[in-house]
Design a protein around this motif. Structure first.
Motif, PDB file in Angstrom:
ATOM      1  N   LEU A  38       0.695  -1.188  -0.046  1.00 37.92           N
ATOM      2  CA  LEU A  38       0.074  -0.003   0.009  1.00 37.92           C
ATOM      3  C   LEU A  38       0.822   1.293   0.059  1.00 37.92           C
ATOM      4  N   ILE A  39       1.828   1.211   0.978  1.00 37.05           N
ATOM      5  CA  ILE A  39       2.774   2.535   0.899  1.00 37.05           C
ATOM      6  C   ILE A  39       3.662   2.403  -0.507  1.00 37.05           C
ATOM      7  N   ASN A  40       3.829   1.434  -0.953  1.00 37.20           N
ATOM      8  CA  ASN A  40       4.663   1.570  -2.393  1.00 37.20           C
ATOM      9  C   ASN A  40       3.655   2.073  -3.382  1.00 37.20           C
ATOM     10  N   PHE A  41       2.574   1.544  -3.404  1.00 35.13           N
ATOM     11  CA  PHE A  41       1.300   2.145  -4.504  1.00 35.13           C
ATOM     12  C   PHE A  41       1.415   3.760  -4.270  1.00 35.13           C
ATOM     13  N   PHE A  42       1.072   4.220  -2.960  1.00 34.72           N
ATOM     14  CA  PHE A  42       0.870   5.689  -2.859  1.00 34.72           C
ATOM     15  C   PHE A  42       2.326   6.086  -3.051  1.00 34.72           C
ATOM     16  N   GLN A  43       3.602   5.818  -2.737  1.00 29.80           N
ATOM     17  CA  GLN A  43       4.731   6.189  -3.085  1.00 29.80           C
ATOM     18  C   GLN A  43       4.820   6.593  -4.600  1.00 29.80           C
ATOM     19  N   GLN A  44       4.519   5.620  -5.492  1.00 35.04           N
ATOM     20  CA  GLN A  44       4.536   5.674  -6.828  1.00 35.04           C
ATOM     21  C   GLN A  44       3.614   6.689  -7.560  1.00 35.04           C
ATOM     22  N   LYS A  45       2.516   6.783  -7.073  1.00 35.63           N
ATOM     23  CA  LYS A  45       1.551   7.777  -7.348  1.00 35.63           C
ATOM     24  C   LYS A  45       2.294   9.244  -7.070  1.00 35.63           C
ATOM     25  N   ALA A  46       2.656   9.312  -5.732  1.00 34.96           N
ATOM     26  CA  ALA A  46       3.388  10.479  -5.297  1.00 34.96           C
ATOM     27  C   ALA A  46       4.461  11.111  -6.389  1.00 34.96           C
ATOM     28  N   VAL A  47       5.136   9.990  -6.708  1.00 36.88           N
ATOM     29  CA  VAL A  47       6.474  10.458  -7.674  1.00 36.88           C
ATOM     30  C   VAL A  47       5.741  11.020  -9.102  1.00 36.88           C
ATOM     31  N   GLU A  48       4.570  10.374  -9.646  1.00 41.46           N
ATOM     32  CA  GLU A  48       4.178  10.543 -10.846  1.00 41.46           C
ATOM     33  C   GLU A  48       3.362  12.162 -10.592  1.00 41.46           C
ATOM     34  N   LYS A  49       3.093  12.325  -9.591  1.00 38.66           N
ATOM     35  CA  LYS A  49       2.421  13.646  -9.236  1.00 38.66           C
ATOM     36  C   LYS A  49       3.275  14.878  -8.832  1.00 38.66           C
ATOM     37  N   GLY A  50       4.503  14.404  -8.271  1.00 36.76           N
ATOM     38  CA  GLY A  50       5.438  15.499  -7.828  1.00 36.76           C
ATOM     39  C   GLY A  50       4.806  15.909  -6.324  1.00 36.76           C
ATOM     40  N   LEU A  51       4.304  15.068  -5.733  1.00 36.08           N
ATOM     41  CA  LEU A  51       3.914  15.113  -4.327  1.00 36.08           C
ATOM     42  C   LEU A  51       4.755  14.185  -3.290  1.00 36.08           C
ATOM     43  N   SER A  52       4.342  14.452  -2.072  1.00 37.84           N
ATOM     44  CA  SER A  52       4.726  13.532  -1.008  1.00 37.84           C
ATOM     45  C   SER A  52       3.846  12.517  -0.997  1.00 37.84           C
ATOM     46  N   TYR A  53       3.881  11.250  -0.572  1.00 41.58           N
ATOM     47  CA  TYR A  53       2.969  10.146  -0.472  1.00 41.58           C
ATOM     48  C   TYR A  53       1.949  10.441   0.418  1.00 41.58           C
ATOM     49  N   GLN A  54       2.484  11.240   1.554  1.00 37.83           N
ATOM     50  CA  GLN A  54       1.524  11.397   2.604  1.00 37.83           C
ATOM     51  C   GLN A  54       0.387  12.459   2.042  1.00 37.83           C
ATOM     52  N   GLU A  55       0.903  13.290   1.374  1.00 38.05           N
ATOM     53  CA  GLU A  55      -0.308  14.295   0.529  1.00 38.05           C
ATOM     54  C   GLU A  55      -1.041  13.726  -0.210  1.00 38.05           C
ATOM     55  N   VAL A  56      -0.542  12.498  -1.039  1.00 32.02           N
ATOM     56  CA  VAL A  56      -1.474  11.705  -1.843  1.00 32.02           C
ATOM     57  C   VAL A  56      -2.296  10.915  -1.224  1.00 32.02           C
ATOM     58  N   ILE A  57      -2.151  10.366  -0.160  1.00 33.34           N
ATOM     59  CA  ILE A  57      -2.904   9.449   0.599  1.00 33.34           C
ATOM     60  C   ILE A  57      -3.933  10.423   1.307  1.00 33.34           C
ATOM     61  N   SER A  58      -3.595  11.647   1.826  1.00 35.92           N
ATOM     62  CA  SER A  58      -4.596  12.784   2.437  1.00 35.92           C
ATOM     63  C   SER A  58      -5.690  13.252   1.147  1.00 35.92           C
ATOM     64  N   LEU A  59      -5.056  13.269   0.124  1.00 29.54           N
ATOM     65  CA  LEU A  59      -6.035  13.760  -1.110  1.00 29.54           C
ATOM     66  C   LEU A  59      -7.015  12.594  -1.308  1.00 29.54           C
ATOM     67  N   LEU A  61      -8.002  10.259   0.589  1.00 33.55           N
ATOM     68  CA  LEU A  61      -8.940  10.164   1.756  1.00 33.55           C
ATOM     69  C   LEU A  61      -9.802  11.245   1.558  1.00 33.55           C
ATOM     70  N   GLN A  62      -9.640  12.625   1.262  1.00 34.35           N
ATOM     71  CA  GLN A  62     -10.460  13.573   1.011  1.00 34.35           C
ATOM     72  C   GLN A  62     -11.393  13.205   0.084  1.00 34.35           C
ATOM     73  N   ASP A  63     -10.758  12.410  -1.096  1.00 31.32           N
ATOM     74  CA  ASP A  63     -11.868  12.576  -2.353  1.00 31.32           C
ATOM     75  C   ASP A  63     -13.035  11.134  -1.797  1.00 31.32           C
ATOM     76  N   CYS A  64     -12.549  10.547  -1.061  1.00 39.72           N
ATOM     77  CA  CYS A  64     -13.397   9.117  -0.596  1.00 39.72           C
ATOM     78  C   CYS A  64     -14.393  10.099   0.442  1.00 39.72           C
ATOM     79  N   MET A  65     -14.050  10.840   1.169  1.00 41.30           N
ATOM     80  CA  MET A  65     -14.965  11.696   2.035  1.00 41.30           C
ATOM     81  C   MET A  65     -15.907  12.510   1.361  1.00 41.30           C
ATOM     82  N   MET A  66     -15.411  13.186   0.325  1.00 44.03           N
ATOM     83  CA  MET A  66     -16.299  14.393  -0.352  1.00 44.03           C
ATOM     84  C   MET A  66     -17.337  13.562  -1.267  1.00 44.03           C
ATOM     85  N   SER A  67     -16.701  12.325  -1.708  1.00 43.26           N
ATOM     86  CA  SER A  67     -17.667  11.425  -2.668  1.00 43.26           C
ATOM     87  C   SER A  67     -18.735  10.631  -1.758  1.00 43.26           C
TER      88      SER A  67
END
Length: 74
Positions: A38-59, A61-67
């Motif tokens: 799970l961490i590796n998945f979010f770290q890979q997405k973070a590299v793609e987006k130029g963010l930290s993996y913590q920010e990607v996880i937070s975003l 979870l926010q999307d899940c909450m808003m949806s």
């Protein structure tokens, strides 16, 4: 190119730095135990987006909450 000179009354160098008093209200630090895949998945997405993996996880979870996403337990 002409350099613009800042007016003395706008000299920000004289300002004192101070912490944002609302910063602690914006996010709370938590500890989560997550699997390596799970961490590796979010770290890979973070590299793609130029963010930290913590920010990607937070975003995510926010999307899940808003949806209002329902959790599916398998």
């Amino acid at each position: 190119m002409l350099a613009k000179v800042m007016k003395p009354e706008y000299d920000l160098g004289k300002m004192k730095n101070r912490p944002n008093p609302f910063a602690s209200q914006l996010k709370e630090e938590v500890t989560l135990k997550l699997s390596d895949d799970l961490i590796n998945f979010f770290q890979q997405k973070a590299v793609e987006k130029g963010l930290s993996y913590q920010e990607v996880i937070s975003l995510y979870l926010q999307d899940c909450m808003m949806s209002n996403l329902e959790i599916a337990f398998n």
